[in-house]
Design a protein around this motif. Structure first.
Motif, PDB file in Angstrom:
ATOM      1  N   PHE A 117       0.766  -1.234   0.000  1.00 24.46           N
ATOM      2  CA  PHE A 117       0.000   0.000   0.000  1.00 24.46           C
ATOM      3  C   PHE A 117       0.798   1.286   0.000  1.00 24.46           C
ATOM      4  CE2 PHE A 117       0.617  -1.614   4.221  1.00 24.46           C
ATOM      5  CZ  PHE A 117       1.079  -0.519   4.919  1.00 24.46           C
ATOM      6  N   CYS A 118       2.098   1.246  -0.040  1.00 21.35           N
ATOM      7  CA  CYS A 118       2.868   2.471   0.126  1.00 21.35           C
ATOM      8  C   CYS A 118       4.219   2.357  -0.567  1.00 21.35           C
ATOM      9  CB  CYS A 118       3.056   2.724   1.622  1.00 21.35           C
ATOM     10  SG  CYS A 118       3.855   4.272   1.997  1.00 21.35           S
ATOM     11  N   VAL A 119       4.742   3.472  -1.044  1.00 21.32           N
ATOM     12  CA  VAL A 119       6.042   3.449  -1.710  1.00 21.32           C
ATOM     13  C   VAL A 119       7.202   3.577  -0.725  1.00 21.32           C
ATOM     14  CG1 VAL A 119       5.159   4.362  -3.863  1.00 21.32           C
ATOM     15  CG2 VAL A 119       5.992   5.945  -2.149  1.00 21.32           C
ATOM     16  N   LYS A 120       6.942   4.016   0.492  1.00 20.83           N
ATOM     17  CA  LYS A 120       8.006   4.177   1.475  1.00 20.83           C
ATOM     18  C   LYS A 120       8.265   2.856   2.183  1.00 20.83           C
ATOM     19  CE  LYS A 120       6.502   8.826   2.575  1.00 20.83           C
ATOM     20  NZ  LYS A 120       6.051   9.708   3.625  1.00 20.83           N
ATOM     21  N   GLY A 121       9.509   2.532   2.399  1.00 21.14           N
ATOM     22  CA  GLY A 121       9.866   1.316   3.120  1.00 21.14           C
ATOM     23  C   GLY A 121       9.870   1.499   4.624  1.00 21.14           C
ATOM     24  N   PHE A 122       9.659   2.743   5.115  1.00 25.69           N
ATOM     25  CA  PHE A 122       9.728   3.009   6.546  1.00 25.69           C
ATOM     26  C   PHE A 122       8.727   2.170   7.326  1.00 25.69           C
ATOM     27  CE2 PHE A 122      10.295   7.407   4.627  1.00 25.69           C
ATOM     28  CZ  PHE A 122      11.668   7.288   4.529  1.00 25.69           C
ATOM     29  N   VAL A 123       7.534   2.005   6.772  1.00 23.47           N
ATOM     30  CA  VAL A 123       6.465   1.294   7.475  1.00 23.47           C
ATOM     31  C   VAL A 123       6.888  -0.142   7.734  1.00 23.47           C
ATOM     32  CG1 VAL A 123       4.094   0.462   7.283  1.00 23.47           C
ATOM     33  CG2 VAL A 123       4.655   2.792   6.577  1.00 23.47           C
ATOM     34  N   LEU A 124       7.319  -0.825   6.704  1.00 22.72           N
ATOM     35  CA  LEU A 124       7.712  -2.223   6.843  1.00 22.72           C
ATOM     36  C   LEU A 124       8.923  -2.377   7.764  1.00 22.72           C
ATOM     37  CD1 LEU A 124       7.250  -5.142   6.037  1.00 22.72           C
ATOM     38  CD2 LEU A 124       8.724  -4.758   4.062  1.00 22.72           C
ATOM     39  N   ILE A 125       9.908  -1.521   7.631  1.00 26.67           N
ATOM     40  CA  ILE A 125      11.108  -1.605   8.460  1.00 26.67           C
ATOM     41  C   ILE A 125      10.756  -1.440   9.936  1.00 26.67           C
ATOM     42  CG2 ILE A 125      13.302  -0.479   9.015  1.00 26.67           C
ATOM     43  CD1 ILE A 125      13.478   0.222   5.994  1.00 26.67           C
ATOM     44  N   LEU A 126       9.893  -0.461  10.254  1.00 28.22           N
ATOM     45  CA  LEU A 126       9.512  -0.252  11.650  1.00 28.22           C
ATOM     46  C   LEU A 126       8.665  -1.403  12.174  1.00 28.22           C
ATOM     47  CD1 LEU A 126       9.669   1.475  14.156  1.00 28.22           C
ATOM     48  CD2 LEU A 126       7.750   2.820  13.292  1.00 28.22           C
ATOM     49  N   LEU A 127       7.744  -1.910  11.359  1.00 34.51           N
ATOM     50  CA  LEU A 127       6.935  -3.060  11.780  1.00 34.51           C
ATOM     51  C   LEU A 127       7.828  -4.261  12.105  1.00 34.51           C
ATOM     52  CD1 LEU A 127       3.752  -3.254   9.517  1.00 34.51           C
ATOM     53  CD2 LEU A 127       3.838  -3.165  12.019  1.00 34.51           C
ATOM     54  N   ILE A 128       8.777  -4.543  11.252  1.00 29.58           N
ATOM     55  CA  ILE A 128       9.693  -5.663  11.484  1.00 29.58           C
ATOM     56  C   ILE A 128      10.498  -5.437  12.757  1.00 29.58           C
ATOM     57  CG2 ILE A 128      11.761  -6.810  10.599  1.00 29.58           C
ATOM     58  CD1 ILE A 128      10.530  -6.445   7.774  1.00 29.58           C
ATOM     59  N   ARG A 129      10.963  -4.210  12.952  1.00 32.57           N
ATOM     60  CA  ARG A 129      11.766  -3.886  14.138  1.00 32.57           C
ATOM     61  C   ARG A 129      10.945  -4.079  15.415  1.00 32.57           C
ATOM     62  NH1 ARG A 129      16.647  -0.948  14.944  1.00 32.57           N
ATOM     63  NH2 ARG A 129      16.885  -0.784  17.179  1.00 32.57           N
ATOM     64  N   ILE A 130       9.728  -3.546  15.442  1.00 32.11           N
ATOM     65  CA  ILE A 130       8.903  -3.636  16.631  1.00 32.11           C
ATOM     66  C   ILE A 130       8.462  -5.071  16.910  1.00 32.11           C
ATOM     67  CG2 ILE A 130       6.663  -2.977  17.624  1.00 32.11           C
ATOM     68  CD1 ILE A 130       6.975  -0.268  16.231  1.00 32.11           C
ATOM     69  N   MET A 131       8.134  -5.780  15.859  1.00 34.15           N
ATOM     70  CA  MET A 131       7.583  -7.117  16.043  1.00 34.15           C
ATOM     71  C   MET A 131       8.667  -8.183  16.176  1.00 34.15           C
ATOM     72  SD  MET A 131       4.099  -6.731  13.920  1.00 34.15           S
ATOM     73  CE  MET A 131       3.386  -8.131  14.717  1.00 34.15           C
ATOM     74  N   GLY A 132       9.918  -7.784  16.098  1.00 33.34           N
ATOM     75  CA  GLY A 132      11.011  -8.685  16.417  1.00 33.34           C
ATOM     76  C   GLY A 132      11.393  -9.687  15.365  1.00 33.34           C
ATOM     77  N   GLN A 133      11.202  -9.362  14.114  1.00 34.71           N
ATOM     78  CA  GLN A 133      11.637 -10.300  13.062  1.00 34.71           C
ATOM     79  C   GLN A 133      12.816  -9.746  12.339  1.00 34.71           C
ATOM     80  OE1 GLN A 133       8.706 -11.744  10.408  1.00 34.71           O
ATOM     81  NE2 GLN A 133       8.144 -13.269  11.900  1.00 34.71           N
TER      82      GLN A 133
END
Length: 133
Positions: A117-133
């Motif tokens: 849904f988005c062109v920025k990778g910030f969302v995915l990077i932060l989700l991965i960081r917070i969720m521990g993967q």
């Protein structure tokens, strides 16, 4: 360039000689003072602080001047040509991760996130960081 009321310029000048330079971008004394604190915290000497205020007067984004933007647990490097992550997006990602972790419990297994849904990778990077993967 946005117009700033003379009384506001005088009030800013009483607080600090560089504060009036931030008013066109910030539009209030309070926001100007907050940006000034961020600039002083990030830059090592007053010559660089003055240069930063002059750039901000020209409406250069603060993130480009400082070279970064906090985004959750991350510190995103910003320079001209790089999209600046918005604070609203940061709040949304943190809320989403809290809800996901709250509903799924501890993550002891891999799971898939479809990022469409988005062109920025910030969302995915932060989700991965917070969720521990």
């Amino acid at each position: 360039m946005p117009r700033v009321a003379p009384r506001l310029l005088k009030k800013a000048l009483k607080a600090h000689s560089l504060l009036p330079l931030l008013l066109p971008a910030c539009r209030s004394i309070e926001q100007s003072a907050q940006e000034f604190r961020w600039i002083r915290n990030e830059l090592p000497n007053m010559k660089q602080v003055r240069q930063a205020c002059l750039q901000r007067f020209k409406l250069v984004p603060l993130q480009y001047i400082l070279g970064n933007q906090p985004f959750g647990e991350l510190d995103i490097v910003c320079r001209p040509g790089v999209l600046i992550p918005r604070w609203e997006t940061e709040e949304w990602v943190c809320e989403l991760s809290e809800r996901l972790l709250g509903s799924m419990g501890p993550l002891n297994y891999p799971f898939t996130i479809w990022y469409l849904f988005c062109v920025k990778g910030f969302v995915l990077i932060l989700l991965i960081r917070i969720m521990g993967q």
